[in-house]
Scaffold this active site. Structure first.
Site, PDB file in Angstrom:
ATOM      1  N   VAL A  25       0.871  -1.184   0.000  1.00 15.60           N
ATOM      2  CA  VAL A  25       0.000   0.000   0.000  1.00 15.60           C
ATOM      3  C   VAL A  25       0.906   1.231   0.000  1.00 15.60           C
ATOM      4  O   VAL A  25       2.091   1.121   0.337  1.00 15.60           O
ATOM      5  CB  VAL A  25      -0.933   0.013   1.249  1.00 15.60           C
ATOM      6  N   HIS A  30      36.929  29.473  16.130  1.00 15.34           N
ATOM      7  CA  HIS A  30      36.447  28.086  16.128  1.00 15.34           C
ATOM      8  C   HIS A  30      37.573  27.061  16.265  1.00 15.34           C
ATOM      9  O   HIS A  30      37.302  25.876  16.321  1.00 15.34           O
ATOM     10  CB  HIS A  30      35.635  27.822  14.848  1.00 15.34           C
ATOM     11  N   LYS A  33      16.701  -0.114   0.604  1.00 18.64           N
ATOM     12  CA  LYS A  33      15.843   0.222  -0.542  1.00 18.64           C
ATOM     13  C   LYS A  33      15.861   1.735  -0.798  1.00 18.64           C
ATOM     14  O   LYS A  33      15.857   2.181  -1.959  1.00 18.64           O
ATOM     15  CB  LYS A  33      14.411  -0.272  -0.314  1.00 18.64           C
ATOM     16  N   GLU A  50      19.315   5.035  -7.984  1.00 22.41           N
ATOM     17  CA  GLU A  50      18.421   5.055  -9.164  1.00 22.41           C
ATOM     18  C   GLU A  50      18.264   6.488  -9.702  1.00 22.41           C
ATOM     19  O   GLU A  50      18.393   6.736 -10.909  1.00 22.41           O
ATOM     20  CB  GLU A  50      17.067   4.470  -8.734  1.00 22.41           C
ATOM     21  N   SER A  72      11.855  -4.027  -5.351  1.00 23.10           N
ATOM     22  CA  SER A  72      12.190  -3.225  -6.527  1.00 23.10           C
ATOM     23  C   SER A  72      11.982  -3.999  -7.818  1.00 23.10           C
ATOM     24  O   SER A  72      12.213  -5.198  -7.875  1.00 23.10           O
ATOM     25  CB  SER A  72      13.651  -2.771  -6.460  1.00 23.10           C
ATOM     26  N   GLY A  73      11.576  -3.252  -8.838  1.00 22.26           N
ATOM     27  CA  GLY A  73      11.436  -3.858 -10.160  1.00 22.26           C
ATOM     28  C   GLY A  73      10.141  -3.489 -10.851  1.00 22.26           C
ATOM     29  O   GLY A  73       9.859  -3.993 -11.933  1.00 22.26           O
ATOM     30  N   HIS A  98      19.021   2.414  -2.557  1.00 21.27           N
ATOM     31  CA  HIS A  98      18.833   1.889  -3.918  1.00 21.27           C
ATOM     32  C   HIS A  98      18.163   2.959  -4.781  1.00 21.27           C
ATOM     33  O   HIS A  98      18.576   3.246  -5.904  1.00 21.27           O
ATOM     34  CB  HIS A  98      17.986   0.610  -3.866  1.00 21.27           C
ATOM     35  N   ASN A  99      17.126   3.565  -4.230  1.00 17.20           N
ATOM     36  CA  ASN A  99      16.396   4.574  -5.004  1.00 17.20           C
ATOM     37  C   ASN A  99      17.227   5.834  -5.219  1.00 17.20           C
ATOM     38  O   ASN A  99      17.130   6.463  -6.278  1.00 17.20           O
ATOM     39  CB  ASN A  99      15.077   4.924  -4.299  1.00 17.20           C
TER      40      ASN A  99
HETATM   41  C1  6PG Z   1      11.743   0.417  -7.719  1.00 23.79           C
HETATM   42  C2  6PG Z   1      11.455   1.895  -7.770  1.00 23.79           C
HETATM   43  C3  6PG Z   1      10.138   2.245  -7.187  1.00 23.79           C
HETATM   44  C4  6PG Z   1       9.791   3.735  -7.169  1.00 23.79           C
HETATM   45  C5  6PG Z   1       9.907   4.448  -8.452  1.00 23.79           C
HETATM   46  C6  6PG Z   1       9.390   5.867  -8.444  1.00 23.79           C
HETATM   47  O1  6PG Z   1      12.783   0.101  -7.144  1.00 23.79           O
HETATM   48  O2  6PG Z   1      10.969  -0.382  -8.245  1.00 23.79           O
HETATM   49  O3  6PG Z   1      12.429   2.579  -7.025  1.00 23.79           O
HETATM   50  O4  6PG Z   1      10.126   1.775  -5.857  1.00 23.79           O
HETATM   51  O5  6PG Z   1       8.476   3.827  -6.791  1.00 23.79           O
HETATM   52  O6  6PG Z   1      11.193   4.451  -8.910  1.00 23.79           O
HETATM   53  O7  6PG Z   1      10.153   6.744  -7.698  1.00 23.79           O
HETATM   54  P1  6PG Z   1       9.966   8.305  -7.921  1.00 23.79           P
HETATM   55  O8  6PG Z   1       8.509   8.567  -8.145  1.00 23.79           O
HETATM   56  O9  6PG Z   1      10.456   8.966  -6.663  1.00 23.79           O
HETATM   57  O10 6PG Z   1      10.787   8.652  -9.124  1.00 23.79           O
END
Ligand code: 6PG
Length: 470
Positions: free
Chosen positions: A77, A453, A185, A192, A131-132, A188-189
């Site tokens: 969710v 300082h 995670k 990304e 993720s994915g 990871h993002n």
């Molecule tokens: C994943 C992605 C996912 C995330 C999107 C959108 O690993 O599958 O990270 O979890 O929801 O990448 O992220 P943004 O809306 O912040 O670009």
């Protein structure tokens, strides 16, 4: 009433939830879904095709009583208050040792709070990044669980079966206690975001300097995807350049508004890196660029106020070859920064992360999967105490060879007025991280000058203060 023999429960039958539960059922676990939206419930039952294997309901009691104990209930969710609300709805029906798994992108401190709260009630809680995207959820995501290690034994067979496989190895592993999974995670993002920003800059450079067509861009990225840049993001980038506009107006990519949205995980990575005192500038700038992109109206006004240099002439083949090297260099720097953050967070939050395991479970299924991760995981297998990838002996020659192209391209882009902040931040990060001398001695002198300082010296132990100008 259903039998109490469903192995796995899933709350939230949206796109991710529906795909994930079907994946569980494909792997011979009996799964039961729950959603308040009866349409989603009905759709899943139809798609599942066999109620013995995958069933669903909009009634919470039916849902809970269908599950074998200890119950394993996964939530897919939206992150935030909804997670707390769902937990409160489930609680009256759960028993000691039941397990709740939050599969969303929850903020890690929320996960810690929920874990402590549920522990008091005898319920195990896992923050477990998935993720994915939708395809990954259906065919094999990378899963990043953290929580109670003993309770993980109940979840492990299901997660290992549904996860992506790399050379037969599942892309899931127990990562650590408490919010370790959500934290990993989140980073990871952040990575990304960094990789996406870099890819878009290279696209911009190729397009603005040598006017590559979408077909040419497709070929360039497709070719790169067959080499050392092989990765999910490069692969989909190649595919994007091929996609026709559904409204019949050329290629779709040229019709998309240049304002990138975000849900917050990249920003959290940057914010927390600042809290930890770990530099992740390639990620920071990716967040800032989404923010600059959102200022479209102002950008349009400002564009008219200033002249921009014409991109200097550059040989197309030479540019493409340098762009490949520069992208490879900047990708390495971006992973290096994210992993550095993880190494530090592991100490700070007592996660006891094993970075070689994390790199391994990122090799398939997730958005940042890349051939490069095989080399990265090997570097951490060789030395799992490695502070930074740039210090790994196996990476030194790779980076050394690629950096000249990054320098040439950053200089070229600066002269041509093409913004490449991800690339230049990666280069600057590299130059600073690999410099034994930085000019920050001057900053210390300034701090001491105006604010007493104090400073340390290079030739003598101790803390010093000077009455400057006296
Ligand atoms: C994943 C992605 C996912 C995330 C999107 C959108 O690993 O599958 O990270 O979890 O929801 O990448 O992220 P943004 O809306 O912040 O670009």
């Amino acid at each position: 009433m259903e039998h109490k023999d469903y192995d796995f429960g899933l709350v939230g039958l949206g796109v991710m939830g529906r795909n994930f539960i079907l994946n569980v059922a494909d792997n011979d676990f009996k799964a039961f879904g729950y959603d308040l939206d009866q349409e989603k419930v009905d759709a899943l039952k139809v798609e599942g095709g066999n109620l013995e294997k995958v069933n669903a309901t909009s009634d919470i009691e039916t849902f809970i009583s269908a599950l074998a104990q200890p119950r394993k209930v996964m939530l897919l969710v939206p992150a935030g208050k909804i997670v707390d609300a769902v937990i409160e709805n489930l609680l009256p029906f759960l028993d000691k040792d039941d397990i709740i798994i939050d599969g969303g992108n929850s903020f890690f401190t929320d996960t810690d709070r929920r874990e402590t709260y549920l522990q008091e009630k005898g319920i195990h809680f896992f923050g477990s990044g998935v993720s994915g995207g939708a395809k990954g959820a259906r065919k094999g995501p990378s899963i990043m669980p953290g929580g109670n290690k003993k309770a993980y034994a109940h979840v492990k067979p299901i997660f290992e079966a549904v996860s992506a496989k790399f050379n037969g190895e599942p892309c899931v592993a127990y990562l650590g206690p408490k919010s370790a999974g959500n934290y990993v995670k989140m980073v990871h993002n952040g990575i990304e975001y960094g990789l996406m920003q870099l890819t878009s800059e290279i696209y911009d450079l190729l397009k603005k300097s040598c006017a590559l067509t979408n077909d040419e861009l497709h070929t360039v990225f497709d070719t790169w995807n067959k080499g050392r840049l092989q990765s999910f993001l490069v692969e989909i980038t190649a595919e994007i350049f091929k996609q026709d506009d559904d409204l019949g107006n050329g290629r779709l990519v040229d019709k998309i508004l240049d304002k990138a949205k975000q849900k917050g995980t990249g920003k959290w990575t940057s914010q927390n890196a600042m809290d930890l005192g770990i530099p992740v500038p390639s990620i920071d700038i990716a967040v800032s660029m989404r923010e600059i992109s959102a200022l479209k109206d102002e950008r349009v006004i400002a564009d008219k106020l200033y002249d921009r240099p014409e991109p200097a002439k550059i040989d197309k083949e030479e540019l493409i070859s340098m762009a490949e090297e520069a992208l490879y260099f900047a990708f390495i720097n971006t992973y290096a920064q994210g992993l550095h953050q993880l190494a530090d967070a592991s100490n700070e939050y007592k996660y006891e992360l094993d970075l070689s395991v994390i790199a391994k479970i990122w090799r398939a299924g997730c958005i940042i999967r890349a051939g490069l991760l095989e080399d990265i995981s090997s570097a951490y297998v060789t030395d799992n105490k490695l502070k930074n990838l740039l210090l790994a002996p196996s990476f030194v020659p790779k980076v050394q060879k690629a950096v000249p192209s990054a320098r040439t391209l950053v200089a070229y882009a600066a002269k041509s007025g093409i913004p490449v902040p991800g690339l230049s931040n990666s280069l600057t990060y590299f130059d600073a991280y690999t410099s034994s001398n930085l000019p920050l001695n001057l900053i210390q002198a300034q701090r001491d000058h105006f604010g007493s300082h104090t400073y340390e010296r290079i030739d003598k132990e101790g803390i010093f203060h000077t009455e400057w100008g006296a």
